[in-house]
Enzyme design. Sequence first.
Site, PDB file in Angstrom:
ATOM      1  N   CYS A   1       0.871  -1.183   0.000  1.00 23.59           N
ATOM      2  CA  CYS A   1       0.000   0.000   0.000  1.00 23.59           C
ATOM      3  C   CYS A   1       0.906   1.232   0.000  1.00 23.59           C
ATOM      4  CB  CYS A   1      -0.917   0.024   1.222  1.00 23.59           C
ATOM      5  SG  CYS A   1      -1.789   1.606   1.358  1.00 23.59           S
TER       6      CYS A   1
ATOM      7  N   CYS B   1      -6.821  -1.542   1.146  1.00 23.06           N
ATOM      8  CA  CYS B   1      -6.306  -1.131   2.453  1.00 23.06           C
ATOM      9  C   CYS B   1      -7.406  -0.341   3.163  1.00 23.06           C
ATOM     10  CB  CYS B   1      -5.080  -0.250   2.251  1.00 23.06           C
ATOM     11  SG  CYS B   1      -4.627   0.665   3.729  1.00 23.06           S
TER      12      CYS B   1
END
Length: 475
Positions: free
Chosen positions: A126, A143
């Site tokens: 991420c 995420c």
Amino acid sequence: MSRFYITTPIYYVNDKPHLGHAYTTLCADVLARWHRQQGDDVFFLTGTDEHGAKVEQSARAAGLDPLVFATQNAQRFEQTWRSLDIEYDYFLRTSQVEHEKVVQDLLQKIYDAGYIYSGEYEGWYCVGCERFLKEDELVQGLCPLHPNQKPVRQKERNYFFKLSAFRDKLLQAIEQGQYRIVPAGRQNEVVGKLKQGLDDISISRQSVEWGVKVPWDKSQTVYVWIDALINYYSATQFVPQARGFWPAQVHLLAKDILWFHAVIWEALLMAAGLPLPEVVATHGFFTIDGQKMSKSLGNAIDPAELVKEFGVDATRYLIMSQLSFVTDGDVSLTRFRERYESDLANGLGNTFSRVTNMVEKFGVDLSVESKYNLALQVKEALDDFLFDVALNEINKFIQTIDKSIENSKPWQMINSDRKKEVPGLIGNWVAALVEVAHQLKPFMPQTSQKMLSVLKAERITKTEPLFPRLNFNKQ
Ligand code: MSP
């Protein structure tokens, strides 16, 4: 005199400073000011985290070289902190060569000690968090903190840090109180997770250009989080006035980055043979309608706008009192306005005007001996990072002054046979307000000074209101 070294996270320069960043930095400022007041030797460090994929991508998107982009945004953080009267001792930027050198030296040390090896990593990265996420951390493949940025599948040759080798040592260090995580609930979370075991972590990137080169293999860049964590130590190595300050007494941060600060950082320090920080103090999130405030969600409140509306000290007060350190707290401009009215314009400001008015009208006897223990309550709250509780104690104290005025009604007493008692009573209230001013000093330095300059003057006179009434409806 004790040493007090306090740090804030270094903020990513792809974002503008918002209320969340301001909260942590203000907490650090209040503690630093409070310790300076106690005569401690204080070093307060903040700064910006400038390397890595996230900043590199934002800079390219803005058509700028990463360093130019980082410099522009680092200045915005410095300006915002100045506008909030935040007195840090040093602003560190990870692009400084002095910092980069310490990162390389420290990693080389850990490498030489045998805690770093080469391997291959595959996983979901991420960019918003600048970390790999495990499958079970993803929510519908995304995420949870950056739902609008799809994680990237990455497979690379990286260097790994043997984090797994430190599980028992970390558990032991926490158990023996070598370092503490505050609040206790968060320490329990960390201990629980540690007990489940630790995986080694990748500490370099092949695909990221913008960063510090791995000293023994220049084809790799140091993982931005490792580079960033080392800032707390590197400042003590190259900033002259910070020499001798390692280890830190307090690392302040929010819960999003607790694992890096309470586990990875300590393991790196252990691997390098360095002392551990004393306290990792973690607060909750400011939320807006229940969602974390951030640039990526587009719901951030700019602290500079609040300063324009409320003034510096009121903004400091509103930010510090709005969040209880331990839990998350929803914020809104409406609530800030309500609190400005109730606590500042009608609360402290009004009591201050009443008392100074009465001094002018009825006279004052300052020889009365008055003792208050507000200092102790504020100290106890600050020792536990309960800034809102400290402010609440101060507010309760102001309310008792107000009640005491209401109950004794000096404007009636002055026409009765108790007339002689009036100046003494007013003297008590003046002394109580002096105490308030002292306790408010780390939170509202200018207001405290204004109050003291009136209350300690040879002749106390009524002055401009401390907090003017703002006409919110017109805006
Ligand atoms: N660059 C890393 C930190 C490296 S430190 C070695 C980073 N930067 S950040 O810009 O994302 O800042 C995160 C920190 O900002 C949080 O830990 C917290 O201190 C503060 N906050 C950011 N958003 C916040 C809220 N919505 N609420 C409260 N604080 C928040 O992570």
